[in-house]
Write an enzyme that holds these catalytic residues in place. Structure first.
Site, PDB file in Angstrom:
ATOM      1  N   ARG A  93     -14.739 -54.259  42.042  1.00  0.00           N
ATOM      2  CA  ARG A  93     -16.217 -54.337  42.058  1.00  0.00           C
ATOM      3  C   ARG A  93     -16.776 -53.467  40.934  1.00  0.00           C
ATOM      4  O   ARG A  93     -17.706 -53.861  40.222  1.00  0.00           O
ATOM      5  CB  ARG A  93     -16.748 -53.860  43.418  1.00  0.00           C
ATOM      6  CG  ARG A  93     -18.270 -53.793  43.483  1.00  0.00           C
ATOM      7  CD  ARG A  93     -18.763 -53.333  44.853  1.00  0.00           C
ATOM      8  NE  ARG A  93     -20.217 -53.301  44.910  1.00  0.00           N
ATOM      9  CZ  ARG A  93     -20.926 -52.998  45.997  1.00  0.00           C
ATOM     10  NH1 ARG A  93     -20.312 -52.713  47.125  1.00  0.00           N
ATOM     11  NH2 ARG A  93     -22.239 -52.995  45.974  1.00  0.00           N
ATOM     12  N   ASN A 147     -17.861 -61.955  51.007  1.00  0.00           N
ATOM     13  CA  ASN A 147     -18.757 -62.328  49.916  1.00  0.00           C
ATOM     14  C   ASN A 147     -17.985 -62.837  48.709  1.00  0.00           C
ATOM     15  O   ASN A 147     -16.787 -62.603  48.621  1.00  0.00           O
ATOM     16  CB  ASN A 147     -19.566 -61.089  49.483  1.00  0.00           C
ATOM     17  CG  ASN A 147     -20.890 -60.987  50.218  1.00  0.00           C
ATOM     18  OD1 ASN A 147     -21.530 -62.000  50.495  1.00  0.00           O
ATOM     19  ND2 ASN A 147     -21.285 -59.761  50.528  1.00  0.00           N
ATOM     20  N   CYS A 169     -24.575 -63.089  57.058  1.00  0.00           N
ATOM     21  CA  CYS A 169     -25.068 -62.060  56.130  1.00  0.00           C
ATOM     22  C   CYS A 169     -26.044 -61.164  56.877  1.00  0.00           C
ATOM     23  O   CYS A 169     -26.883 -61.648  57.625  1.00  0.00           O
ATOM     24  CB  CYS A 169     -25.777 -62.728  54.960  1.00  0.00           C
ATOM     25  SG  CYS A 169     -26.589 -61.551  53.860  1.00  0.00           S
ATOM     26  N   ASP A 170     -25.936 -59.862  56.651  1.00  0.00           N
ATOM     27  CA  ASP A 170     -26.844 -58.958  57.361  1.00  0.00           C
ATOM     28  C   ASP A 170     -28.157 -58.714  56.624  1.00  0.00           C
ATOM     29  O   ASP A 170     -29.108 -58.193  57.199  1.00  0.00           O
ATOM     30  CB  ASP A 170     -26.150 -57.620  57.649  1.00  0.00           C
ATOM     31  CG  ASP A 170     -25.694 -56.916  56.389  1.00  0.00           C
ATOM     32  OD1 ASP A 170     -25.857 -57.480  55.282  1.00  0.00           O
ATOM     33  OD2 ASP A 170     -25.159 -55.806  56.497  1.00  0.00           O
ATOM     34  N   HIS A 199     -28.440 -64.949  49.904  1.00  0.00           N
ATOM     35  CA  HIS A 199     -28.858 -63.993  48.873  1.00  0.00           C
ATOM     36  C   HIS A 199     -29.810 -64.656  47.877  1.00  0.00           C
ATOM     37  O   HIS A 199     -29.864 -64.282  46.696  1.00  0.00           O
ATOM     38  CB  HIS A 199     -27.646 -63.364  48.143  1.00  0.00           C
ATOM     39  CG  HIS A 199     -26.874 -62.396  48.990  1.00  0.00           C
ATOM     40  ND1 HIS A 199     -25.923 -61.549  48.488  1.00  0.00           N
ATOM     41  CD2 HIS A 199     -26.924 -62.127  50.323  1.00  0.00           C
ATOM     42  CE1 HIS A 199     -25.411 -60.807  49.472  1.00  0.00           C
ATOM     43  NE2 HIS A 199     -26.009 -61.147  50.596  1.00  0.00           N
ATOM     44  N   TYR A 262     -32.583 -59.780  47.249  1.00  0.00           N
ATOM     45  CA  TYR A 262     -31.687 -60.142  46.141  1.00  0.00           C
ATOM     46  C   TYR A 262     -32.362 -60.968  45.045  1.00  0.00           C
ATOM     47  O   TYR A 262     -31.824 -61.090  43.949  1.00  0.00           O
ATOM     48  CB  TYR A 262     -30.474 -60.909  46.669  1.00  0.00           C
ATOM     49  CG  TYR A 262     -29.409 -60.009  47.266  1.00  0.00           C
ATOM     50  CD1 TYR A 262     -28.539 -59.312  46.441  1.00  0.00           C
ATOM     51  CD2 TYR A 262     -29.274 -59.854  48.631  1.00  0.00           C
ATOM     52  CE1 TYR A 262     -27.557 -58.483  46.972  1.00  0.00           C
ATOM     53  CE2 TYR A 262     -28.303 -59.031  49.174  1.00  0.00           C
ATOM     54  CZ  TYR A 262     -27.442 -58.347  48.337  1.00  0.00           C
ATOM     55  OH  TYR A 262     -26.468 -57.526  48.863  1.00  0.00           O
ATOM     56  N   ARG A 284     -23.122 -48.916  41.654  1.00  0.00           N
ATOM     57  CA  ARG A 284     -23.121 -49.004  43.120  1.00  0.00           C
ATOM     58  C   ARG A 284     -21.693 -48.868  43.679  1.00  0.00           C
ATOM     59  O   ARG A 284     -21.485 -48.242  44.706  1.00  0.00           O
ATOM     60  CB  ARG A 284     -23.760 -50.333  43.553  1.00  0.00           C
ATOM     61  CG  ARG A 284     -23.771 -50.558  45.065  1.00  0.00           C
ATOM     62  CD  ARG A 284     -24.687 -49.579  45.786  1.00  0.00           C
ATOM     63  NE  ARG A 284     -24.496 -49.606  47.222  1.00  0.00           N
ATOM     64  CZ  ARG A 284     -24.631 -48.552  48.036  1.00  0.00           C
ATOM     65  NH1 ARG A 284     -24.983 -47.373  47.552  1.00  0.00           N
ATOM     66  NH2 ARG A 284     -24.452 -48.662  49.319  1.00  0.00           N
TER      67      ARG A 284
END
Ligand code: G6P
Ligand code: MN
Length: 441
Positions: A93, A147, A169-170, A199, A262, A284
């Site tokens: 990531r 994801n 998705c939260d 998103h 998003y 992040r």
């Protein structure tokens, strides 16, 4: 009462303790007999397994915890399979974010070039996991927290259509809680409407129990500079606070709806990329590695060393509750309204039937179902067609090993301004991902 077995793929993730806590809290509604963690990271898996074993023992929780690297062993006879995979881990990531920012683009986990790279690493694994689930646990429901959701859902729709897969998705739930708190309500006391892709969607209505439409009030608050009342969803670091603040910026542009957080990446990619450049050395992914991951594993080590959970109080977010709520609706066959990601069929009347959409639907023992119909206004429809075509081309690029389709996918992505930029970032991502991407010819 039947007792359930749940397998968690990606069981060594730092989200696991929270999900297991939620499963424990739901015992009255959905009693379980065992949780089986599966992961490819044996070392972390051992830690998580030992930690949960101590937790169950010290809290007299009447279920077993097992762990294994074998999907076959993990899936045999289970009722639910939760997936939360991250191929390449947070380390990849970090690469996604930094490679993208270095090209002058946004560096993000699920949106833009970072989301594309995450997808290219995960498409084949999610298909293999789902195929194994169908083979070894044909009646089990697979609830995916993995994801980038819309791309993995599209891959599963195409390649394993017979699977009983849900994708959750939260983010919309967290945003609903935030909007409700801002309006002085609890989330449960409001009825939201929403359309879009995961998103990538918009809230179109917020009503209270009396049927009063509150969206104009929220819009006016945001337009007048009133700050959203943020709810702590376990990752409210600086970057997330800014993301929520940008909802107001989106409302200023197109005031008819409230955009999902998003959308900032698609509305304002240039200014966000500019800002992200300032902290290219600390993105992040670094925040999460130094924050959530470190905190959770430190606690696991300490508990294992102490041989007891007593004296440890791990504050958990609601993330786990959202997935468990869906499992309970299925297990107890109690129809409940949820935000769902499903194949469109005829729900969005003026869009292709074979696209994965995100909107409100009902979940019960038969799975997720949307029984509402709506025509999407042309501007939003065009944005969604563009985004969905990017998603589909990404799946095809991975499955066919097609460089051409990968380039076309990134060229469509609204966070990337030109075909030449798309090519630049694609080539850089291929180099960074040489151990993970399918070969692109
Ligand atoms: C939200 C999204 C998830 C995403 C997560 C990233 O919860 O719905 O899809 O994975 O944010 O959060 P993080 O704390 O890892 O940046
Ligand atoms: Mn999400």
């Amino acid at each position: 009462m039947k007792k359930y077995s749940i397998a968690i793929v990606g069981g060594a993730s730092s989200y696991t303790p929270g999900i297991v806590r939620s499963i424990m809290n739901a015992y009255d509604k959905m009693p379980i007999k065992e949780i089986i963690l599966q992961d490819i990271d044996e070392e972390k898996l051992d830690i998580m397994g030992e930690y949960l074993e101590i937790l169950f023992r010290d809290e007299n929780f009447p279920a077993d915890v097992k762990w294994t690297t074998s999907r076959k062993k993990a899936f045999k006879g289970v009722d639910f399979i939760f997936t939360q995979i991250r191929t390449g881990g947070l380390e990849m990531r970090e690469q996604d974010e930094k490679v993208s920012i270095n090209c002058g683009l946004i560096g993000q986990e699920t949106c833009g070039p970072g989301g594309f790279a995450f997808a290219m690493r995960s498409i084949k694994p999610i298909i293999e996991i789902t195929k194994d689930a169908v083979e070894y646990a044909k009646d089990a429901w697979i609830i995916n927290y993995s994801n980038p959701l819309p791309i993995l859902a599209e891959a599963v729709r195409r390649e394993v259509p017979e699977s009983k897969s849900l994708f959750i998705c939260d983010m919309p739930i967290v945003q609903q809680m935030t909007m409700a708190a801002t309006l002085g309500y609890k989330e449960d006391d409001l009825v939201f409407e929403y359309f879009g892709l995961n998103h990538f969607g918009w809230f179109t209505s917020i009503k209270n129990k009396e049927g009063e439409e509150l969206l104009p009030k929220l819009r006016d608050l945001l337009l007048s500079g009133y700050k959203l009342k943020l709810v702590d969803f376990g990752h409210l670091d600086k970057s997330w606070i800014e993301t929520f603040e940008n909802i107001a910026k989106g409302v200023k542009m197109f005031p008819e709806y409230i955009p999902l957080t998003y959308l900032q990446y698609y509305y304002f990619p240039d200014s966000i990329a500019e800002k992200e450049k300032e902290h290219i050395n600390y993105t992040r992914a670094n925040e999460v590695m130094d924050g959530r991951r470190k905190k959770v594993f430190e606690e696991c080590y300490k508990v294992i060393e102490a041989g007891t959970i007593k004296g440890f109080d791990h504050k958990l977010d609601a993330h786990g509750d959202f997935i468990v709520d869906q499992a309970v609706a299925i297990a107890t066959d109690t129809p409940k309204r949820f935000m769902v990601n499903v194949v469109n069929n005829k729900a969005f009347t003026n869009m292709d039937e074979d696209i994965v959409i995100e909107t409100f639907g009902t979940i019960d023992a038969k799975g997720a179902c949307v029984n509402t119909y709506r025509k999407i206004p042309s501007f939003y429809r065009a944005l969604m067609i563009n985004q969905n075509t990017y998603e589909k081309l990404t799946v095809e690029a991975a499955l066919e090993g097609s460089y051409d389709k990968a380039l076309k996918a990134l060229s469509l992505n609204k966070t990337i301004p030109s075909v030449s930029k798309a090519k630049e970032v694609l080539d850089a991502l291929i180099v960074a991902n040489k151990e993970y991407f399918p070969e692109l010819k």
